[in-house]
Design a protein around this motif. Structure first.
Motif, PDB file in Angstrom:
ATOM      1  N   GLU A 184      42.142  43.048  38.697  1.00 18.68           N
ATOM      2  CA  GLU A 184      40.750  43.466  38.505  1.00 18.68           C
ATOM      3  C   GLU A 184      40.755  44.900  37.959  1.00 18.68           C
ATOM      4  O   GLU A 184      40.002  45.246  37.060  1.00 18.68           O
ATOM      5  CB  GLU A 184      40.057  43.426  39.867  1.00 18.68           C
ATOM      6  CG  GLU A 184      38.590  43.604  39.858  1.00 18.68           C
ATOM      7  CD  GLU A 184      38.062  43.389  41.272  1.00 18.68           C
ATOM      8  OE1 GLU A 184      37.391  42.362  41.492  1.00 18.68           O
ATOM      9  OE2 GLU A 184      38.351  44.228  42.151  1.00 18.68           O
ATOM     10  N   LYS A 185      41.641  45.720  38.524  1.00 16.98           N
ATOM     11  CA  LYS A 185      41.821  47.099  38.046  1.00 16.98           C
ATOM     12  C   LYS A 185      43.307  47.412  38.175  1.00 16.98           C
ATOM     13  O   LYS A 185      43.819  47.546  39.287  1.00 16.98           O
ATOM     14  CB  LYS A 185      40.982  48.053  38.920  1.00 16.98           C
ATOM     15  CG  LYS A 185      40.454  49.262  38.188  1.00 16.98           C
ATOM     16  CD  LYS A 185      39.421  48.891  37.155  1.00 16.98           C
ATOM     17  CE  LYS A 185      38.936  50.073  36.330  1.00 16.98           C
ATOM     18  NZ  LYS A 185      38.262  49.652  35.104  1.00 16.98           N
ATOM     19  N   SER A 186      43.994  47.522  37.060  1.00 20.00           N
ATOM     20  CA  SER A 186      45.433  47.741  37.129  1.00 20.00           C
ATOM     21  C   SER A 186      45.751  49.167  37.577  1.00 20.00           C
ATOM     22  O   SER A 186      45.139  50.119  37.100  1.00 20.00           O
ATOM     23  CB  SER A 186      46.057  47.493  35.749  1.00 20.00           C
ATOM     24  OG  SER A 186      47.425  47.835  35.788  1.00 20.00           O
ATOM     25  N   PRO A 187      46.726  49.314  38.470  1.00 21.07           N
ATOM     26  CA  PRO A 187      47.106  50.659  38.935  1.00 21.07           C
ATOM     27  C   PRO A 187      47.594  51.549  37.786  1.00 21.07           C
ATOM     28  O   PRO A 187      47.603  52.764  37.926  1.00 21.07           O
ATOM     29  CB  PRO A 187      48.245  50.404  39.924  1.00 21.07           C
ATOM     30  CG  PRO A 187      48.267  48.939  40.177  1.00 21.07           C
ATOM     31  CD  PRO A 187      47.502  48.257  39.098  1.00 21.07           C
ATOM     32  N   ASP A 188      47.994  50.979  36.673  1.00 20.88           N
ATOM     33  CA  ASP A 188      48.502  51.806  35.559  1.00 20.88           C
ATOM     34  C   ASP A 188      47.373  52.331  34.669  1.00 20.88           C
ATOM     35  O   ASP A 188      47.633  53.023  33.680  1.00 20.88           O
ATOM     36  CB  ASP A 188      49.539  51.037  34.741  1.00 20.88           C
ATOM     37  CG  ASP A 188      48.912  50.060  33.770  1.00 20.88           C
ATOM     38  OD1 ASP A 188      47.722  49.715  33.937  1.00 20.88           O
ATOM     39  OD2 ASP A 188      49.605  49.630  32.843  1.00 20.88           O
ATOM     40  N   GLY A 189      46.140  52.006  35.009  1.00 17.91           N
ATOM     41  CA  GLY A 189      44.997  52.534  34.268  1.00 17.91           C
ATOM     42  C   GLY A 189      44.937  52.079  32.808  1.00 17.91           C
ATOM     43  O   GLY A 189      44.343  52.753  31.969  1.00 17.91           O
ATOM     44  N   GLY A 190      45.587  50.956  32.503  1.00 15.13           N
ATOM     45  CA  GLY A 190      45.470  50.406  31.146  1.00 15.13           C
ATOM     46  C   GLY A 190      46.605  50.769  30.217  1.00 15.13           C
ATOM     47  O   GLY A 190      46.489  50.631  28.998  1.00 15.13           O
ATOM     48  N   ARG A 191      47.756  51.194  30.782  1.00 12.37           N
ATOM     49  CA  ARG A 191      48.901  51.512  29.912  1.00 12.37           C
ATOM     50  C   ARG A 191      49.659  50.257  29.472  1.00 12.37           C
ATOM     51  O   ARG A 191      50.661  50.351  28.757  1.00 12.37           O
ATOM     52  CB  ARG A 191      49.838  52.499  30.626  1.00 12.37           C
ATOM     53  CG  ARG A 191      49.241  53.917  30.687  1.00 12.37           C
ATOM     54  CD  ARG A 191      50.244  54.920  31.203  1.00 12.37           C
ATOM     55  NE  ARG A 191      50.633  54.634  32.568  1.00 12.37           N
ATOM     56  CZ  ARG A 191      51.849  54.849  33.081  1.00 12.37           C
ATOM     57  NH1 ARG A 191      52.804  55.356  32.332  1.00 12.37           N
ATOM     58  NH2 ARG A 191      52.106  54.572  34.341  1.00 12.37           N
ATOM     59  N   GLY A 192      49.185  49.114  29.924  1.00  9.88           N
ATOM     60  CA  GLY A 192      49.784  47.852  29.466  1.00  9.88           C
ATOM     61  C   GLY A 192      51.040  47.477  30.234  1.00  9.88           C
ATOM     62  O   GLY A 192      51.808  46.620  29.798  1.00  9.88           O
ATOM     63  N   LEU A 193      51.266  48.127  31.379  1.00  9.91           N
ATOM     64  CA  LEU A 193      52.495  47.868  32.130  1.00  9.91           C
ATOM     65  C   LEU A 193      52.355  46.693  33.105  1.00  9.91           C
ATOM     66  O   LEU A 193      53.356  46.142  33.545  1.00  9.91           O
ATOM     67  CB  LEU A 193      52.932  49.131  32.896  1.00  9.91           C
ATOM     68  CG  LEU A 193      53.114  50.385  32.030  1.00  9.91           C
ATOM     69  CD1 LEU A 193      53.568  51.564  32.876  1.00  9.91           C
ATOM     70  CD2 LEU A 193      54.112  50.120  30.913  1.00  9.91           C
ATOM     71  N   ALA A 194      51.134  46.333  33.436  1.00 10.79           N
ATOM     72  CA  ALA A 194      50.954  45.162  34.300  1.00 10.79           C
ATOM     73  C   ALA A 194      51.400  43.930  33.509  1.00 10.79           C
ATOM     74  O   ALA A 194      51.219  43.851  32.290  1.00 10.79           O
ATOM     75  CB  ALA A 194      49.500  45.039  34.737  1.00 10.79           C
ATOM     76  N   ARG A 195      51.973  42.994  34.232  1.00  9.87           N
ATOM     77  CA  ARG A 195      52.687  41.922  33.536  1.00  9.87           C
ATOM     78  C   ARG A 195      51.786  40.881  32.860  1.00  9.87           C
ATOM     79  O   ARG A 195      52.284  40.021  32.138  1.00  9.87           O
ATOM     80  CB  ARG A 195      53.658  41.251  34.499  1.00  9.87           C
ATOM     81  CG  ARG A 195      54.843  42.142  34.868  1.00  9.87           C
ATOM     82  CD  ARG A 195      55.667  41.460  35.943  1.00  9.87           C
ATOM     83  NE  ARG A 195      56.857  42.192  36.322  1.00  9.87           N
ATOM     84  CZ  ARG A 195      56.901  43.223  37.159  1.00  9.87           C
ATOM     85  NH1 ARG A 195      55.779  43.702  37.664  1.00  9.87           N
ATOM     86  NH2 ARG A 195      58.040  43.794  37.473  1.00  9.87           N
ATOM     87  N   ASP A 196      50.480  40.951  33.079  1.00 14.20           N
ATOM     88  CA  ASP A 196      49.627  40.040  32.312  1.00 14.20           C
ATOM     89  C   ASP A 196      49.711  40.358  30.824  1.00 14.20           C
ATOM     90  O   ASP A 196      49.482  39.490  29.980  1.00 14.20           O
ATOM     91  CB  ASP A 196      48.164  40.107  32.782  1.00 14.20           C
ATOM     92  CG  ASP A 196      47.595  41.499  32.705  1.00 14.20           C
ATOM     93  OD1 ASP A 196      48.020  42.351  33.500  1.00 14.20           O
ATOM     94  OD2 ASP A 196      46.755  41.758  31.812  1.00 14.20           O
ATOM     95  N   THR A 197      50.085  41.605  30.488  1.00 15.87           N
ATOM     96  CA  THR A 197      50.171  41.981  29.062  1.00 15.87           C
ATOM     97  C   THR A 197      51.181  41.095  28.320  1.00 15.87           C
ATOM     98  O   THR A 197      50.953  40.681  27.190  1.00 15.87           O
ATOM     99  CB  THR A 197      50.540  43.477  28.907  1.00 15.87           C
ATOM    100  OG1 THR A 197      49.606  44.250  29.653  1.00 15.87           O
ATOM    101  CG2 THR A 197      50.505  43.915  27.448  1.00 15.87           C
ATOM    102  N   ARG A 198      52.297  40.781  28.984  1.00 11.13           N
ATOM    103  CA  ARG A 198      53.313  39.926  28.347  1.00 11.13           C
ATOM    104  C   ARG A 198      52.749  38.551  28.010  1.00 11.13           C
ATOM    105  O   ARG A 198      53.037  37.973  26.961  1.00 11.13           O
ATOM    106  CB  ARG A 198      54.486  39.688  29.297  1.00 11.13           C
ATOM    107  CG  ARG A 198      55.156  40.905  29.789  1.00 11.13           C
ATOM    108  CD  ARG A 198      56.141  40.565  30.891  1.00 11.13           C
ATOM    109  NE  ARG A 198      56.694  41.815  31.390  1.00 11.13           N
ATOM    110  CZ  ARG A 198      57.620  41.904  32.313  1.00 11.13           C
ATOM    111  NH1 ARG A 198      58.113  40.807  32.862  1.00 11.13           N
ATOM    112  NH2 ARG A 198      58.069  43.075  32.695  1.00 11.13           N
ATOM    113  N   VAL A 199      51.982  38.039  28.965  1.00 15.19           N
ATOM    114  CA  VAL A 199      51.437  36.695  28.785  1.00 15.19           C
ATOM    115  C   VAL A 199      50.351  36.705  27.709  1.00 15.19           C
ATOM    116  O   VAL A 199      50.294  35.833  26.838  1.00 15.19           O
ATOM    117  CB  VAL A 199      50.909  36.172  30.141  1.00 15.19           C
ATOM    118  CG1 VAL A 199      50.238  34.829  29.974  1.00 15.19           C
ATOM    119  CG2 VAL A 199      52.048  36.096  31.152  1.00 15.19           C
TER     120      VAL A 199
END
Ligand SMILES: N[C@@H](CCC(=O)N[C@@H](CS)C(=O)NCC(=O)O)C(=O)O
Length: 212
Positions: free
Chosen positions: A9-24
């Motif tokens: 809902e809110k990634s701890p990285d603040g949108g740097r794309g490090l959360a793994r949903d970015t890969r998907v």
């Protein structure tokens, strides 16, 4: 069949794309498949409804008809296997690309995750200062080995594939540490991957949700 993934809902990285949903997201963008995103809070991730899909209470997940998957390696492999564009047709080249997907997660990513643990979870331990150089050196060793194999090539084995998508996704987590810059060919490899229009679309989509 409609595809739905989950993301913070809110990634701890603040949108740097490090959360793994970015890969998907990136894999889906590469193969041109539309997808919906269900955003979940940290609390919701641990609720039975989400745990039924992701046994470890994490993101991302992937749902398509009656199929529910977790683990980015499995999800990206499924996307690459199901839709053309991310794996070579040639059987041997395909097997090599799959090998690199496994290597990205089993061999390259673990020392990189150790750095995260050392900084975030163990940074205040009395022995943290002593441990950090060891963690950094283990990453350097992996990067040296990977850089030796990549050489001057644009991608790890022929054309861009799901292997590069996973390898770049793992490596870009190192940017803030400065370690990537010690290996200019790897920094260029990651920059090349991030310059792909599909990556840019994936990055922008997660940023739209997570920008501070
Ligand atoms: N090996 C898993 C790791 C998944 C993972 O660590 N997800 C993180 C976000 S990037 C998460 O959900 N963290 C919250 C938690 O573990 O509670 C994968 O590749 O999908």
């Amino acid at each position: 069949m409609a595809i739905t993934i989950t993301a913070f809902e809110k990634s701890p990285d603040g949108g740097r794309g490090l959360a793994r949903d970015t890969r998907v997201r990136w894999a889906l963008e590469e193969v041109g498949q539309p997808y919906a995103v269900r955003l979940v809070s940290f609390a919701a991730m641990k609720e039975p409804e989400h745990v039924a899909i992701h046994p470890f209470g994490q993101i991302p997940t992937y749902e398509e008809g009656g199929l529910a998957l977790f683990e980015t390696g499995a999800i990206v492999f499924h996307i690459a296997n199901r839709f053309p564009g991310l794996l070579p047709e040639d059987a041997d080249a395909r097997a090599r690309a799959i090998t690199w997907i496994f290597a990205s997660l089993n061999t390259v990513e673990p020392p990189i995750l150790e750095l995260q643990t050392a900084k975030i979870l163990e940074g205040n331990k009395p022995w943290a200062g002593e441990r950090m150089p060891l963690v950094m050196d283990r990453i350097r060793e992996r990067l040296k080995q990977f850089a030796a194999r990549l050489g001057d090539a644009d991608w790890i084995d022929g054309d861009f594939s799901a292997a590069d998508l996973m390898l770049a996704s793992v490596l870009l987590r190192l940017r803030a540490s400065g370690l990537l810059d010690e290996f200019p060919t790897l920094a260029a490899y990651v920059a090349r991957a991030e310059a792909r229009p599909a990556y840019k679309r994936a990055f922008a989509a997660q940023l739209a949700i997570n920008a501070p």
